[in-house]
Design a protein around this motif. Structure first.
Motif, mmCIF file in Angstrom:
data_model
loop_
_atom_site.group_PDB
_atom_site.id
_atom_site.type_symbol
_atom_site.label_atom_id
_atom_site.label_comp_id
_atom_site.label_asym_id
_atom_site.label_seq_id
_atom_site.Cartn_x
_atom_site.Cartn_y
_atom_site.Cartn_z
ATOM 1 N N HIS A 58 9.866 3.011 -5.431
ATOM 2 C CA HIS A 58 8.454 2.926 -5.751
ATOM 3 C C HIS A 58 8.380 2.240 -7.474
ATOM 4 C CE1 HIS A 58 6.124 5.537 -2.884
ATOM 5 N NE2 HIS A 58 7.284 5.032 -2.345
ATOM 6 N N PRO A 59 7.543 1.620 -7.919
ATOM 7 C CA PRO A 59 6.768 1.190 -8.807
ATOM 8 C C PRO A 59 7.218 2.329 -9.955
ATOM 9 C CG PRO A 59 5.565 0.686 -7.660
ATOM 10 C CD PRO A 59 6.511 0.722 -7.058
ATOM 11 N N VAL A 60 7.989 2.132 -11.372
ATOM 12 C CA VAL A 60 7.503 2.835 -11.851
ATOM 13 C C VAL A 60 6.463 3.154 -12.568
ATOM 14 C CG1 VAL A 60 8.553 1.518 -13.997
ATOM 15 C CG2 VAL A 60 8.513 4.267 -14.146
ATOM 16 N N THR A 61 5.514 5.020 -12.751
ATOM 17 C CA THR A 61 4.880 4.490 -13.583
ATOM 18 C C THR A 61 4.424 5.839 -14.385
ATOM 19 O OG1 THR A 61 3.796 6.643 -11.441
ATOM 20 C CG2 THR A 61 3.025 3.551 -11.514
ATOM 21 N N GLN A 62 3.951 6.198 -15.030
ATOM 22 C CA GLN A 62 3.345 6.734 -16.047
ATOM 23 C C GLN A 62 4.380 6.434 -17.057
ATOM 24 O OE1 GLN A 62 0.778 8.938 -16.448
ATOM 25 N NE2 GLN A 62 0.416 10.444 -15.073
ATOM 26 N N VAL A 63 4.156 4.850 -17.358
ATOM 27 C CA VAL A 63 4.630 4.415 -18.669
ATOM 28 C C VAL A 63 3.702 4.143 -19.203
ATOM 29 C CG1 VAL A 63 6.938 4.496 -17.652
ATOM 30 C CG2 VAL A 63 4.944 2.975 -16.624
ATOM 31 N N SER A 64 3.354 3.579 -20.937
ATOM 32 C CA SER A 64 2.922 3.038 -21.819
ATOM 33 C C SER A 64 3.445 1.466 -21.686
ATOM 34 C CB SER A 64 2.934 3.902 -22.742
ATOM 35 O OG SER A 64 3.984 4.015 -23.700
ATOM 36 N N LEU A 65 2.683 1.012 -23.036
ATOM 37 C CA LEU A 65 3.773 -0.249 -23.417
ATOM 38 C C LEU A 65 4.165 0.120 -23.904
ATOM 39 C CD1 LEU A 65 3.167 -3.083 -22.955
ATOM 40 C CD2 LEU A 65 1.434 -3.549 -24.980
ATOM 41 N N PRO A 135 7.121 1.637 -2.081
ATOM 42 C CA PRO A 135 8.020 0.914 -2.092
ATOM 43 C C PRO A 135 8.003 -0.515 -2.255
ATOM 44 C CG PRO A 135 8.302 1.887 -0.416
ATOM 45 C CD PRO A 135 6.957 2.018 0.035
ATOM 46 N N ALA A 136 8.160 -1.275 -3.420
ATOM 47 C CA ALA A 136 8.424 -2.278 -3.756
ATOM 48 C C ALA A 136 8.951 -2.659 -3.155
ATOM 49 C CB ALA A 136 9.032 -2.504 -5.475
ATOM 50 N N GLY A 137 7.566 -4.351 -3.442
ATOM 51 C CA GLY A 137 8.463 -5.102 -1.869
ATOM 52 C C GLY A 137 7.629 -4.700 -0.848
ATOM 53 N N THR A 138 7.050 -4.129 -0.052
ATOM 54 C CA THR A 138 6.636 -3.613 1.021
ATOM 55 C C THR A 138 5.938 -4.422 1.373
ATOM 56 O OG1 THR A 138 6.405 -1.014 0.393
ATOM 57 C CG2 THR A 138 4.800 -1.960 2.371
ATOM 58 N N PHE A 139 5.318 -5.527 1.097
ATOM 59 C CA PHE A 139 4.485 -6.768 1.466
ATOM 60 C C PHE A 139 4.432 -7.387 1.196
ATOM 61 C CE2 PHE A 139 1.460 -2.970 0.955
ATOM 62 C CZ PHE A 139 1.228 -2.412 1.583
ATOM 63 N N PRO A 140 5.295 -8.830 2.039
ATOM 64 C CA PRO A 140 5.599 -10.210 1.839
ATOM 65 C C PRO A 140 5.619 -10.634 0.189
ATOM 66 C CG PRO A 140 3.811 -10.435 3.655
ATOM 67 C CD PRO A 140 3.991 -9.355 2.783
ATOM 68 N N PRO A 141 6.156 -11.949 -0.049
ATOM 69 C CA PRO A 141 6.498 -12.348 -1.288
ATOM 70 C C PRO A 141 5.490 -13.121 -1.210
ATOM 71 C CG PRO A 141 8.553 -12.113 -0.146
ATOM 72 C CD PRO A 141 7.382 -11.711 0.465
ATOM 73 N N THR A 142 5.606 -14.272 -2.386
ATOM 74 C CA THR A 142 4.295 -14.815 -3.041
ATOM 75 C C THR A 142 5.609 -16.014 -2.640
ATOM 76 O OG1 THR A 142 4.580 -15.108 -5.037
ATOM 77 C CG2 THR A 142 2.953 -13.686 -4.794
ATOM 78 N N GLU A 143 4.829 -17.798 -2.335
ATOM 79 C CA GLU A 143 5.582 -18.556 -2.347
ATOM 80 C C GLU A 143 6.668 -18.973 -3.743
ATOM 81 O OE1 GLU A 143 3.534 -22.426 -2.282
ATOM 82 O OE2 GLU A 143 1.734 -21.573 -0.575
ATOM 83 N N LEU A 144 6.818 -18.799 -4.247
ATOM 84 C CA LEU A 144 7.626 -18.166 -5.996
ATOM 85 C C LEU A 144 8.610 -17.030 -5.667
ATOM 86 C CD1 LEU A 144 5.251 -19.373 -8.839
ATOM 87 C CD2 LEU A 144 6.573 -20.905 -7.304
ATOM 88 N N GLY A 145 8.385 -16.113 -4.839
ATOM 89 C CA GLY A 145 9.078 -14.993 -4.498
ATOM 90 C C GLY A 145 9.119 -13.689 -5.452
ATOM 91 N N PHE A 146 7.558 -13.908 -6.031
ATOM 92 C CA PHE A 146 7.365 -12.505 -6.445
ATOM 93 C C PHE A 146 6.385 -11.130 -5.106
ATOM 94 C CE2 PHE A 146 6.561 -15.781 -9.827
ATOM 95 C CZ PHE A 146 7.189 -14.887 -10.981
ATOM 96 N N VAL A 147 6.668 -10.234 -5.462
ATOM 97 C CA VAL A 147 6.126 -9.055 -4.858
ATOM 98 C C VAL A 147 4.952 -8.195 -5.509
ATOM 99 C CG1 VAL A 147 8.106 -9.009 -2.698
ATOM 100 C CG2 VAL A 147 8.108 -7.630 -5.120
ATOM 101 N N ASP A 148 4.695 -7.506 -4.910
ATOM 102 C CA ASP A 148 3.223 -6.711 -5.588
ATOM 103 C C ASP A 148 2.834 -7.508 -6.821
ATOM 104 O OD1 ASP A 148 3.799 -5.058 -3.963
ATOM 105 O OD2 ASP A 148 5.394 -3.614 -5.177
ATOM 106 N N LEU A 149 2.193 -8.390 -6.586
ATOM 107 C CA LEU A 149 1.674 -8.843 -8.158
ATOM 108 C C LEU A 149 0.211 -8.214 -8.347
ATOM 109 C CD1 LEU A 149 2.977 -13.042 -8.684
ATOM 110 C CD2 LEU A 149 2.495 -11.220 -10.244
ATOM 111 N N VAL A 150 -0.144 -8.492 -6.602
ATOM 112 C CA VAL A 150 -2.090 -7.588 -6.358
ATOM 113 C C VAL A 150 -1.611 -6.110 -5.994
ATOM 114 C CG1 VAL A 150 -3.255 -10.107 -7.169
ATOM 115 C CG2 VAL A 150 -2.485 -9.388 -4.967
ATOM 116 N N GLY A 151 -2.516 -5.563 -6.444
ATOM 117 C CA GLY A 151 -1.930 -3.889 -5.878
ATOM 118 C C GLY A 151 -1.230 -3.199 -5.898
ATOM 119 N N ASN A 152 -1.208 -1.922 -5.671
ATOM 120 C CA ASN A 152 0.076 -1.299 -5.626
ATOM 121 C C ASN A 152 -0.053 -1.074 -7.133
ATOM 122 O OD1 ASN A 152 2.006 0.594 -4.214
ATOM 123 N ND2 ASN A 152 3.632 -0.469 -4.583
ATOM 124 N N VAL A 153 -0.051 -1.003 -7.886
ATOM 125 C CA VAL A 153 0.244 -0.430 -9.678
ATOM 126 C C VAL A 153 -0.472 -1.689 -10.373
ATOM 127 C CG1 VAL A 153 1.784 1.127 -8.665
ATOM 128 C CG2 VAL A 153 2.506 -0.616 -10.175
#
Length: 216
Positions: A58-65, A135-153
Protein backbone atom coordinates in the motif's frame (compact mmCIF):
# COMPACT_ATOMS: atom_id res chain seq x y z
CA UNK A 1 3.93 6.31 -4.88
CA UNK A 2 6.27 5.28 -2.08
CA UNK A 3 4.98 2.09 -0.47
CA UNK A 4 4.86 0.99 3.14
CA UNK A 5 7.54 -1.64 2.42
CA UNK A 6 9.90 0.93 0.89
CA UNK A 7 9.36 3.31 3.79
CA UNK A 8 9.92 0.50 6.31
CA UNK A 9 13.30 -0.25 4.71
CA UNK A 10 14.22 3.44 4.89
CA UNK A 11 13.30 3.63 8.60
CA UNK A 12 15.32 0.52 9.35
CA UNK A 13 18.39 1.88 7.56
CA UNK A 14 18.20 5.52 8.66
CA UNK A 15 16.58 5.22 12.08
CA UNK A 16 14.12 7.91 11.02
CA UNK A 17 11.38 8.85 13.49
CA UNK A 18 8.33 10.32 11.76
CA UNK A 19 6.28 13.34 12.74
CA UNK A 20 3.26 11.14 13.52
CA UNK A 21 5.32 8.92 15.81
CA UNK A 22 6.16 12.00 17.86
CA UNK A 23 2.83 13.86 17.72
CA UNK A 24 0.16 11.46 16.44
CA UNK A 25 -1.55 11.22 13.08
CA UNK A 26 -4.86 12.54 11.77
CA UNK A 27 -7.62 9.93 11.41
CA UNK A 28 -11.17 10.37 10.11
CA UNK A 29 -13.97 8.99 12.28
CA UNK A 30 -16.44 7.76 9.66
CA UNK A 31 -19.26 7.57 12.20
CA UNK A 32 -19.09 11.31 12.88
CA UNK A 33 -17.22 12.66 9.86
CA UNK A 34 -14.76 14.38 12.21
CA UNK A 35 -10.98 14.36 12.01
CA UNK A 36 -8.95 13.83 15.18
CA UNK A 37 -5.29 13.42 16.04
CA UNK A 38 -4.73 9.87 17.28
CA UNK A 39 -1.58 9.00 19.28
CA UNK A 40 -0.08 5.86 17.78
CA UNK A 41 -1.57 6.42 14.31
CA UNK A 42 1.63 6.11 12.26
CA UNK A 43 2.87 4.86 8.92
CA UNK A 44 2.78 1.31 10.33
CA UNK A 45 -0.82 1.54 11.60
CA UNK A 46 -2.31 4.59 9.87
CA UNK A 47 -5.82 4.14 11.29
CA UNK A 48 -4.64 3.89 14.90
CA UNK A 49 -2.62 1.66 17.24
CA UNK A 50 -5.43 -0.88 17.71
CA UNK A 51 -5.99 -1.41 13.97
CA UNK A 52 -4.25 -3.85 11.61
CA UNK A 53 -0.88 -2.81 10.14
CA UNK A 54 -0.79 -1.33 6.65
CA UNK A 55 0.15 -3.91 3.98
CA UNK A 56 3.59 -3.48 2.46
CA UNK A 57 2.26 -2.89 -1.06
CA UNK A 58 0.00 0.00 0.00
CA UNK A 59 1.11 3.62 -0.38
CA UNK A 60 2.65 4.84 2.86
CA UNK A 61 0.56 7.41 4.74
CA UNK A 62 0.74 9.29 8.05
CA UNK A 63 3.92 10.96 6.79
CA UNK A 64 4.62 14.69 6.86
CA UNK A 65 6.39 16.62 4.12
CA UNK A 66 9.46 16.54 6.36
CA UNK A 67 9.31 12.73 6.36
CA UNK A 68 8.85 12.70 2.59
CA UNK A 69 11.86 14.96 2.10
CA UNK A 70 14.01 12.68 4.27
CA UNK A 71 12.97 9.54 2.39
CA UNK A 72 13.47 11.09 -1.04
CA UNK A 73 16.88 12.51 -0.04
CA UNK A 74 17.99 8.98 0.86
CA UNK A 75 17.29 8.08 -2.79
CA UNK A 76 19.06 11.12 -4.20
CA UNK A 77 15.68 12.68 -4.98
CA UNK A 78 13.03 15.04 -3.53
CA UNK A 79 9.25 15.38 -3.49
CA UNK A 80 7.98 17.01 -6.70
CA UNK A 81 6.81 20.55 -7.13
CA UNK A 82 3.16 21.12 -7.99
CA UNK A 83 4.05 21.95 -11.60
CA UNK A 84 6.06 18.74 -11.94
CA UNK A 85 3.17 16.68 -10.55
CA UNK A 86 0.67 18.25 -12.94
CA UNK A 87 3.02 17.91 -15.92
CA UNK A 88 3.24 14.17 -15.19
CA UNK A 89 -0.53 13.86 -14.69
CA UNK A 90 -1.18 15.53 -18.04
CA UNK A 91 1.15 13.09 -19.77
CA UNK A 92 3.75 15.75 -20.60
CA UNK A 93 1.22 17.47 -22.90
CA UNK A 94 -1.12 20.46 -22.68
CA UNK A 95 -4.26 18.34 -22.34
CA UNK A 96 -7.20 19.60 -20.28
CA UNK A 97 -9.07 16.40 -19.45
CA UNK A 98 -10.36 15.88 -15.92
CA UNK A 99 -8.26 12.74 -15.41
CA UNK A 100 -5.04 11.45 -16.98
CA UNK A 101 -7.03 9.15 -19.32
CA UNK A 102 -10.03 11.36 -20.17
CA UNK A 103 -13.11 12.97 -18.66
CA UNK A 104 -14.81 9.97 -17.06
CA UNK A 105 -13.67 8.48 -13.75
CA UNK A 106 -15.31 5.17 -14.64
CA UNK A 107 -15.24 4.68 -18.43
CA UNK A 108 -17.75 2.01 -19.49
CA UNK A 109 -18.68 1.64 -15.83
CA UNK A 110 -15.21 0.50 -14.70
CA UNK A 111 -13.46 2.72 -12.14
CA UNK A 112 -9.92 3.74 -13.08
CA UNK A 113 -9.03 5.04 -9.60
CA UNK A 114 -9.67 4.53 -5.90
CA UNK A 115 -12.18 7.08 -4.59
CA UNK A 116 -15.39 7.15 -2.53
CA UNK A 117 -18.62 5.99 -4.15
CA UNK A 118 -21.84 6.63 -2.25
CA UNK A 119 -22.99 9.07 0.43
CA UNK A 120 -19.87 10.27 2.25
CA UNK A 121 -19.08 9.39 5.01
CA UNK A 122 -21.94 7.08 5.95
CA UNK A 123 -22.02 4.69 2.99
CA UNK A 124 -19.52 3.49 0.40
CA UNK A 125 -20.78 1.19 -2.37
CA UNK A 126 -17.20 -0.07 -2.97
CA UNK A 127 -17.77 0.14 -6.71
CA UNK A 128 -13.99 0.46 -7.12
CA UNK A 129 -13.39 -2.50 -4.80
CA UNK A 130 -11.81 -0.62 -1.89
CA UNK A 131 -12.97 1.12 1.30
CA UNK A 132 -9.62 2.65 2.21
CA UNK A 133 -6.25 2.53 0.43
CA UNK A 134 -5.56 0.04 -2.36
CA UNK A 135 -2.23 -1.58 -3.28
CA UNK A 136 -0.04 0.71 -5.37
CA UNK A 137 -0.59 -0.01 -9.04
CA UNK A 138 -3.99 -1.68 -8.65
CA UNK A 139 -5.41 0.50 -11.41
CA UNK A 140 -4.02 0.88 -14.95
CA UNK A 141 -0.98 3.15 -15.44
CA UNK A 142 -0.99 6.33 -17.47
CA UNK A 143 0.56 6.49 -20.94
CA UNK A 144 3.85 7.48 -19.30
CA UNK A 145 3.69 4.57 -16.86
CA UNK A 146 2.64 6.41 -13.69
CA UNK A 147 0.28 4.66 -11.27
CA UNK A 148 -2.01 6.25 -8.69
CA UNK A 149 -1.41 9.81 -9.82
CA UNK A 150 -5.07 10.42 -9.02
CA UNK A 151 -7.08 8.66 -6.34
CA UNK A 152 -5.88 6.33 -3.57
CA UNK A 153 -3.95 8.91 -1.48
CA UNK A 154 -3.23 12.61 -1.74
CA UNK A 155 0.42 13.39 -2.51
CA UNK A 156 2.71 16.01 -1.03
CA UNK A 157 4.30 18.63 -3.24
CA UNK A 158 6.90 21.20 -2.21
CA UNK A 159 4.90 24.13 -3.61
CA UNK A 160 3.11 26.66 -1.44
CA UNK A 161 -0.68 26.35 -1.57
CA UNK A 162 -0.94 30.14 -1.77
CA UNK A 163 0.45 30.76 -5.23
CA UNK A 164 0.74 34.47 -4.47
CA UNK A 165 3.37 33.63 -1.86
CA UNK A 166 6.00 33.07 -4.53
CA UNK A 167 7.75 30.04 -5.94
CA UNK A 168 6.86 27.99 -2.89
CA UNK A 169 10.21 26.31 -2.45
CA UNK A 170 11.18 27.84 0.90
CA UNK A 171 11.29 25.87 4.14
CA UNK A 172 8.87 28.25 5.91
CA UNK A 173 6.10 26.36 7.77
CA UNK A 174 3.25 27.46 5.50
CA UNK A 175 0.64 25.31 3.83
CA UNK A 176 1.82 23.18 0.92
CA UNK A 177 -0.26 21.91 -1.97
CA UNK A 178 -1.47 18.34 -1.99
CA UNK A 179 -2.43 16.84 -5.33
CA UNK A 180 -4.21 13.74 -6.62
CA UNK A 181 -7.13 13.18 -4.26
CA UNK A 182 -7.72 10.07 -2.15
CA UNK A 183 -9.97 7.16 -1.31
CA UNK A 184 -12.02 9.59 0.82
CA UNK A 185 -12.87 11.92 -2.08
CA UNK A 186 -16.51 12.01 -3.20
CA UNK A 187 -17.56 14.60 -5.82
CA UNK A 188 -20.21 16.34 -3.70
CA UNK A 189 -17.72 16.79 -0.84
CA UNK A 190 -14.27 16.62 -2.45
CA UNK A 191 -13.66 15.95 -6.12
CA UNK A 192 -9.93 15.95 -5.38
CA UNK A 193 -8.99 13.30 -7.93
CA UNK A 194 -9.36 15.73 -10.83
CA UNK A 195 -6.00 16.74 -12.28
CA UNK A 196 -6.65 20.41 -11.50
CA UNK A 197 -7.83 19.84 -7.90
CA UNK A 198 -5.72 21.05 -4.98
CA UNK A 199 -5.77 20.76 -1.20
CA UNK A 200 -3.76 22.52 1.49
CA UNK A 201 -1.87 20.96 4.40
CA UNK A 202 0.75 22.16 6.83
CA UNK A 203 4.09 20.48 6.04
CA UNK A 204 4.38 19.21 9.62
CA UNK A 205 1.02 17.41 9.53
CA UNK A 206 0.39 13.70 8.92
CA UNK A 207 -2.84 12.14 7.63
CA UNK A 208 -4.31 8.67 7.01
CA UNK A 209 -4.97 9.53 3.35
CA UNK A 210 -1.81 11.47 2.38
CA UNK A 211 1.35 9.93 0.95
CA UNK A 212 4.02 10.99 -1.50
CA UNK A 213 6.24 10.15 -4.43
CA UNK A 214 9.76 11.31 -5.31
CA UNK A 215 11.14 13.20 -8.28
CA UNK A 216 14.54 13.69 -9.86
Amino acid sequence: PVTVAAFRAFVANAGHVTTAERAGGSVLDLSSGAWRVVPGATWERPLGPETPPAPGDHPVTQVSLDDARAFCASRGARPPSEDEWEHAARGGRDVRTAYPWGDEAAPLGVWRLNAWQGAFPVANTLADGHLFASPAGTFPPTELGFVDLVGNVWQWTTSAFDRAAGAGESDAPTARALRGGSFLCEPRVCHGYRIDARQAAEPTSAWMHVGFRCAR
